[in-house]
Design a protein around this motif. Structure first.
Motif: not given
Length: 320
Positions: A285-306
């Motif tokens: 779960w900690s690895a999932s957090w470290f992976r899903l959190a950045p993936q979510t932040v980056l993808s949704l932020s890139f999406w919003d910016l795009g």
């Protein structure tokens, strides 16, 4: 080009950009989820003690390039799955289907739209569609390539793919066409339920932060904060289904093309519960957090910016 088509492209591009940074965390997460498979806690050797130790161990024994194992199929998967999911979700918002009669954002309607978007993204992995091969193959082969390692730190069933295209060929030779869709039910459930948690929490948090006026309108911090909340919700809801999906995709097969450990999603869930208990569903779960959190932040932020950049130029072109 129609605006709704652009939405699908923006969603896919954002997710593809994000996975360039998060794929190493996906490799670590997959290995954690396979470590001690169907064994009670304390009865197996822990090659990976925590996320940072996993990075060190993989780099030491398998080399730094192993941290990007399965990257090409991971990019393809993100473009197809999240391009469909985010594009569908935004299209439903643009159609006004997440608003109530007063014109305000409705939580139930937002959750429904997020769920529909998630299942739309997972639809291409349905055995009933030709598109399923395009999505399920990269997800399947990615999961099998990421645990490949030297014997001293190996976890889970070890496949010996020399590359992702050779791996796809081997899956077909060993299990036929149906081999590509082993675990697709878990993947579909994961995408649908996870999408509700992620996109609903993102939209609601973004609206809440905007109304507080803590940041100026259009500030990059607004989608970042909303993405962090969405990432946390995603980890809590998706990790058990992600563990099941990983186990189903990675298991070996017998001479009849049947899975060595699991007959299906519920059989997998039952065996994890009996052998590993509740903690088995939250392995990594900690690895999932470290992976899903950045993936979510980056993808949704890139999406919003795009979307902002596109519509800014779109409005300029319309006015000239």
């Amino acid at each position: 080009m129609p605006v709704d088509v652009i939405e699908f492209g923006l969603g896919g591009a954002a997710a593809a950009c994000a996975v360039l940074f998060t794929n190493p965390l996906e490799v670590v997460k997959t290995r954690f989820q396979l470590q001690g498979e169907l064994k009670a806690l304390g009865t197996y050797q822990r090659h990976y003690r925590n996320v940072f130790h996993a990075f060190y161990t993989i780099g030491r024994y398998d080399g730094l390039l192993a941290l990007q194992a399965g990257l090409p199929p991971a990019i393809i998967y993100q473009i197809l799955q999240n391009g469909t999911r985010l594009g569908t979700y935004q299209s439903l918002i643009d159609m006004g289907l997440t608003k109530n009669k007063a014109g305000q954002t409705s939580l139930p309607k937002t959750m429904l739209a997020a769920g529909v978007a998630g299942y739309a993204g997972a639809f291409v992995s349905s055995p009933c569609t030709l598109e399923s091969l395009a999505l399920c193959c990269p997800s399947h082969i990615k999961t099998q390539m990421q645990p490949q390692s030297r014997e001293v730190i190996a976890v889970g069933h070890q496949h010996t793919h020399s590359g992702w295209r050779q791996g796809l060929k081997r899956i077909y030779v060993e299990g036929g066409a149906k081999g590509f869709w082993r675990g697709v039910n878990a993947q579909t459930m994961r995408n649908g339920i996870g999408s509700v948690a992620q996109l609903t929490s993102f939209s609601r948090t973004k609206d809440f932060v905007t109304k507080t006026e803590l940041f100026r309108p259009g500030s990059i911090f607004i989608p970042i904060i909303a993405s962090m909340v969405a990432g946390a919700a995603n980890v809590v809801v998706m990790t058990p289904l992600d563990v099941i999906s990983t186990r189903m995709y990675n298991q070996g097969i017998d001479e009849r093309g049947k899975g060595l450990y699991y007959r299906g999603v519920w059989d997998c869930a039952t065996k994890i519960w009996r052998k590993e208990g509740l903690v088995g569903f939250y392995k990594g779960w900690s690895a999932s957090w470290f992976r899903l959190a950045p993936q979510t932040v980056l993808s949704l932020s890139f999406w919003d910016l795009g979307r902002k950049l596109y519509y800014r130029n779109f409005d300029k072109n319309q006015s000239t």
